[in-house]
Design a protein around this motif. Sequence first.
Motif, mmCIF file in Angstrom:
data_model
loop_
_atom_site.group_PDB
_atom_site.id
_atom_site.type_symbol
_atom_site.label_atom_id
_atom_site.label_comp_id
_atom_site.label_asym_id
_atom_site.label_seq_id
_atom_site.Cartn_x
_atom_site.Cartn_y
_atom_site.Cartn_z
ATOM 1 N N GLY A 144 0.364 -1.308 -0.138
ATOM 2 C CA GLY A 144 -0.135 -0.331 -0.054
ATOM 3 C C GLY A 144 1.008 1.543 0.796
ATOM 4 N N PHE A 145 1.647 0.983 0.584
ATOM 5 C CA PHE A 145 2.337 2.744 0.996
ATOM 6 C C PHE A 145 3.727 2.714 -0.484
ATOM 7 N N THR A 146 4.068 1.611 -1.809
ATOM 8 C CA THR A 146 4.846 1.659 -2.058
ATOM 9 C C THR A 146 3.020 2.249 -3.680
ATOM 10 N N LEU A 147 2.340 1.832 -3.426
ATOM 11 C CA LEU A 147 1.251 1.674 -4.469
ATOM 12 C C LEU A 147 0.418 3.844 -4.208
ATOM 13 N N ALA A 148 0.908 4.105 -2.915
ATOM 14 C CA ALA A 148 0.302 5.397 -2.388
ATOM 15 C C ALA A 148 1.696 6.471 -3.116
ATOM 16 N N LYS A 149 2.636 6.175 -2.705
ATOM 17 C CA LYS A 149 3.790 7.118 -3.439
ATOM 18 C C LYS A 149 3.685 7.251 -5.008
ATOM 19 N N GLU A 150 3.847 6.143 -5.771
ATOM 20 C CA GLU A 150 3.163 6.178 -7.350
ATOM 21 C C GLU A 150 2.155 7.059 -7.511
ATOM 22 N N ILE A 151 0.970 6.966 -7.130
ATOM 23 C CA ILE A 151 0.060 7.908 -7.378
ATOM 24 C C ILE A 151 0.276 9.028 -7.202
ATOM 25 N N GLU B 265 5.231 6.568 8.324
ATOM 26 C CA GLU B 265 6.278 6.490 7.435
ATOM 27 C C GLU B 265 4.385 6.549 6.226
ATOM 28 N N GLY B 266 3.214 5.741 6.253
ATOM 29 C CA GLY B 266 2.210 6.458 5.764
ATOM 30 C C GLY B 266 1.783 7.428 5.323
ATOM 31 N N PHE B 267 1.493 8.451 5.992
ATOM 32 C CA PHE B 267 1.940 10.178 6.128
ATOM 33 C C PHE B 267 2.396 10.459 5.178
ATOM 34 N N GLN B 268 4.128 9.846 5.171
ATOM 35 C CA GLN B 268 4.904 10.257 4.492
ATOM 36 C C GLN B 268 4.934 10.059 2.923
ATOM 37 N N HIS B 269 4.463 8.740 2.687
ATOM 38 C CA HIS B 269 3.825 8.419 1.465
ATOM 39 C C HIS B 269 2.705 8.948 1.047
ATOM 40 N N LEU C 66 2.500 10.783 -7.574
ATOM 41 C CA LEU C 66 3.655 11.107 -8.229
ATOM 42 C C LEU C 66 2.626 12.556 -9.445
ATOM 43 N N SER C 67 1.128 11.711 -8.984
ATOM 44 C CA SER C 67 0.647 12.195 -10.274
ATOM 45 C C SER C 67 -0.783 12.900 -9.952
ATOM 46 N N ASP C 68 -1.513 12.304 -8.761
ATOM 47 C CA ASP C 68 -2.196 13.062 -8.002
ATOM 48 C C ASP C 68 -2.232 13.067 -6.282
ATOM 49 N N ARG C 69 -1.590 14.632 -6.378
ATOM 50 C CA ARG C 69 -1.487 14.687 -4.901
ATOM 51 C C ARG C 69 -2.890 15.382 -4.012
ATOM 52 N N ASN C 70 -4.145 14.818 -4.238
ATOM 53 C CA ASN C 70 -5.629 15.680 -3.732
ATOM 54 C C ASN C 70 -6.247 14.068 -3.806
ATOM 55 N N THR C 71 -6.539 13.246 -4.492
ATOM 56 C CA THR C 71 -7.360 12.508 -3.611
ATOM 57 C C THR C 71 -7.243 12.073 -2.622
ATOM 58 N N PRO C 72 -8.151 11.584 -1.428
ATOM 59 C CA PRO C 72 -7.704 11.112 -0.659
ATOM 60 C C PRO C 72 -7.131 9.641 0.093
ATOM 61 N N ILE C 73 -6.664 9.504 0.842
ATOM 62 C CA ILE C 73 -6.073 8.012 0.878
ATOM 63 C C ILE C 73 -5.645 7.461 2.200
ATOM 64 N N ILE C 74 -6.754 6.442 2.733
ATOM 65 C CA ILE C 74 -6.753 5.986 3.529
ATOM 66 C C ILE C 74 -5.918 4.436 3.911
ATOM 67 N N PHE C 75 -5.322 4.226 4.593
ATOM 68 C CA PHE C 75 -4.036 3.182 4.420
ATOM 69 C C PHE C 75 -5.146 2.258 5.022
ATOM 70 N N LEU C 76 -5.142 1.355 5.766
ATOM 71 C CA LEU C 76 -5.661 -0.527 6.895
ATOM 72 C C LEU C 76 -4.464 -0.427 6.910
ATOM 73 N N LEU D 286 3.718 21.401 -0.200
ATOM 74 C CA LEU D 286 3.297 21.331 1.109
ATOM 75 C C LEU D 286 3.071 20.057 0.918
ATOM 76 N N THR D 287 3.391 19.043 2.203
ATOM 77 C CA THR D 287 2.679 17.593 2.225
ATOM 78 C C THR D 287 1.369 17.719 2.247
ATOM 79 N N HIS D 288 0.400 16.371 2.537
ATOM 80 C CA HIS D 288 -1.146 16.255 2.241
ATOM 81 C C HIS D 288 -1.563 16.836 4.181
ATOM 82 N N ARG D 289 -0.727 16.740 5.506
ATOM 83 C CA ARG D 289 -0.651 16.704 5.836
ATOM 84 C C ARG D 289 -0.246 18.085 6.357
#
Length: 227
Positions: free
Chosen positions: A63-70, A93-97, A72-82, A156-159
């Motif tokens: 999930g972290f790798t997937l979010a990191k790749e997303i 680490e999750g927030f950093q990605h 690269l082109s999408d800074r806005n779609t919200p992501i929740i990690f399980l 800025l980062t998301h957070r």
Amino acid sequence: MADKIRVLLAEDEPSLAFIIKESLETRDFLVSIYGDGEEALAGYRKDSPQILILDVMMPKKDGFTLAKEIRLSDRNTPIIFLTAKSQTSDVVEGFQHGGNDYLKKPFSMEELIVRVHALLNRLELPVNHKEGIAIGQYVFNYTRQSLKFNEEEEQLTHREAEVLLHLYKSRNEVVDKSVLLKELWGDDDFFSGRSLDVFITKLRKKLTKDDKVLIVNSRGYGYKLLC
């Protein structure tokens, strides 16, 4: 009738994926399930979801790798990690990605639904917020997650963007730290509090070019954005 909100769920446990899908779709969401990170990335590109729910531990691509790749082109779609992980370093680490929120397994479906709604509600900003808002001599664009001073723009980062937006909404007034933590982190425990302190420190450094813009502590009660 309004269009249903599109959710991408990446979860390799079929039983849990089914429960999440069923719970969300009874609330008028439209959920697409993918069982590994590679399928989820292809599904993201195909579905254009409005929110992503990503399991951290998945085959082929975590999930972290997937979010990191997303991101690269999408800074806005919200992501929740399980995640079944409980170490603070894993959460950071999750927030950093690029994660916006996380839930530790096991969790209740009601809690997940509340967090999904909370993230989606943050996207419903007034038009002037989308164009950019003035914070002293800075222009803060929440949608682009940027802070501009004269011709110099900093990402800025998301957070960081979320914290700054919440402080701006109550500018020149004290924001209760526990309220801020519950809105952004979902709880106000010690580790979340330390994470917030780190983001406040980072924002202060990025706001030093205008000496009339300050983030101040209020006797341990909370924070105030002066501008």
